[in-house]
Design an enzyme around this catalytic site. Structure first.
Site, PDB file in Angstrom:
ATOM      1  N   SER A 177    -156.727  48.768-113.231  1.00  0.00           N
ATOM      2  CA  SER A 177    -156.865  49.457-112.168  1.00  0.00           C
ATOM      3  C   SER A 177    -157.606  48.133-111.633  1.00  0.00           C
ATOM      4  O   SER A 177    -157.608  48.270-110.383  1.00  0.00           O
ATOM      5  CB  SER A 177    -157.205  50.938-111.906  1.00  0.00           C
ATOM      6  OG  SER A 177    -156.257  51.517-112.178  1.00  0.00           O
ATOM      7  N   HIS A 240    -162.097  51.984-110.615  1.00  0.00           N
ATOM      8  CA  HIS A 240    -160.942  51.403-109.796  1.00  0.00           C
ATOM      9  C   HIS A 240    -162.098  51.255-108.449  1.00  0.00           C
ATOM     10  O   HIS A 240    -162.132  50.217-107.981  1.00  0.00           O
ATOM     11  CB  HIS A 240    -160.447  52.656-109.399  1.00  0.00           C
ATOM     12  CG  HIS A 240    -159.544  53.652-109.990  1.00  0.00           C
ATOM     13  ND1 HIS A 240    -160.098  54.409-111.057  1.00  0.00           N
ATOM     14  CD2 HIS A 240    -158.451  53.030-109.781  1.00  0.00           C
ATOM     15  CE1 HIS A 240    -158.161  54.219-111.758  1.00  0.00           C
ATOM     16  NE2 HIS A 240    -157.192  54.133-110.787  1.00  0.00           N
TER      17      HIS A 240
END
Length: 293
Positions: A177, A240
């Site tokens: 991610s 993220h």
């Protein structure tokens, strides 16, 4: 005499074969040109599309994104199929024991700060990341080439693990991610700056689709972090955010420098210095102040 009779026939067939080859080559070129024209509308402001179309070709293919996707998928299949698992939605102890997974108690094994991108926590995790990085990464690599996309991707991966070790120091980390969100951050900063020029017809629909996938992926990340079963390893979601920030700084500068050398752009060096300051701080924190010590 027989050879003389055969030669005119062969000579008459040769131009026909060459003509068919030319027609097939022409069809391929038209299809490739149409594809590149569409890619240029998604990825570039209007004033740089002409330069891209003049030098665009389908060779070499987007090798970096395809190679990293194959590596991630192969690793997932290994741990999901060859290692014993009760189900695929959330993989358990096998990935926690993997030499690729970032673990706070294994931080001295420095490769884990990078290799964690190969391991994913479940089927929805790997599918979400693969969809996003192929959907966005392939056209980005066609435009900006593999070395630029690879630099942004890896900057996001490293930023993700270091930020997680600082902000969520007692929990592990898996998944690509950080790199995926770096590509997203760099691309959408360009969209934000050049919104009127970079969004073609139905572009809003594409933005909504990506936001839907991102929202779903972040939702699963939050679930894995705060609501995962007690017997499953808790996985951080900080990558993220850190990957997105790396993309919005380094990625934005690189992707906005399509028609010139980003090394000569002062913004690149400002973002690189800021990135290195963050890396130095994270390393210092991990060595001397981390609760995981």
């Amino acid at each position: 005499m027989e050879l003389e009779r055969m030669n005119p026939e062969g000579a008459s067939e040769a131009p026909e074969e060459e003509k068919r080859d030319d027609e097939r080559s022409c069809c391929v070129c038209i299809s490739c040109d149409s594809f590149h024209e569409t890619v240029s509308k998604w990825m570039l402001p209007e004033d740089t599309r002409g330069t891209y179309l003049e030098r665009a070709n389908c060779i070499p293919p987007p090798i970096f994104i395809l190679a990293i996707s194959v590596a991630e998928l192969t690793t997932f299949i290994y741990y999901a199929v060859w290692k014993p698992q009760q189900q695929w939605m959330t993989l358990g102890s096998s990935i926690w024991d993997s030499p690729f997974t970032y673990r706070p108690d294994k931080r001295q094994e420095a490769w884990r700060f990078l290799s964690y991108m190969l391991v994913h926590a479940g089927i929805q995790h790997i599918l979400g990341n693969l969809f996003l990085q192929l959907f966005l990464g392939i056209p980005l690599e066609l435009v900006h080439k593999g070395h630029r996309v690879g630099l942004v991707y890896m900057a996001g991966v490293i930023a993700g693990s270091l930020a997680s070790s600082v902000c969520d120091p007692l929990h592990g980390l898996v998944g690509a991610s950080g790199g995926v969100y770096a590509l997203i951050g760099g691309y959408f900063m360009n969209v934000l700056v050049n919104f009127r020029e970079m969004i073609p017809l139905f572009g809003v629909a594409r933005l909504l689709i990506i936001f839907l996938i991102v929202g779903t992926d972040v939702g699963f990340a939050l679930y894995r972090r705060f609501f995962s079963p007690s017997d499953a390893p808790i996985v951080s979601f900080v990558a993220h955010i850190a990957g997105g920030l790396a993309g919005m700084s380094i990625g934005y500068v690189i992707f906005s420098s399509f028609d010139h050398n980003f090394i000569k752009d002062p913004r690149f060096w400002v973002s690189i210095v800021a990135y290195l300051v963050f890396v130095a701080f994270a390393v210092f924190f991990n060595v001397f102040f981390s609760p995981a010590n």
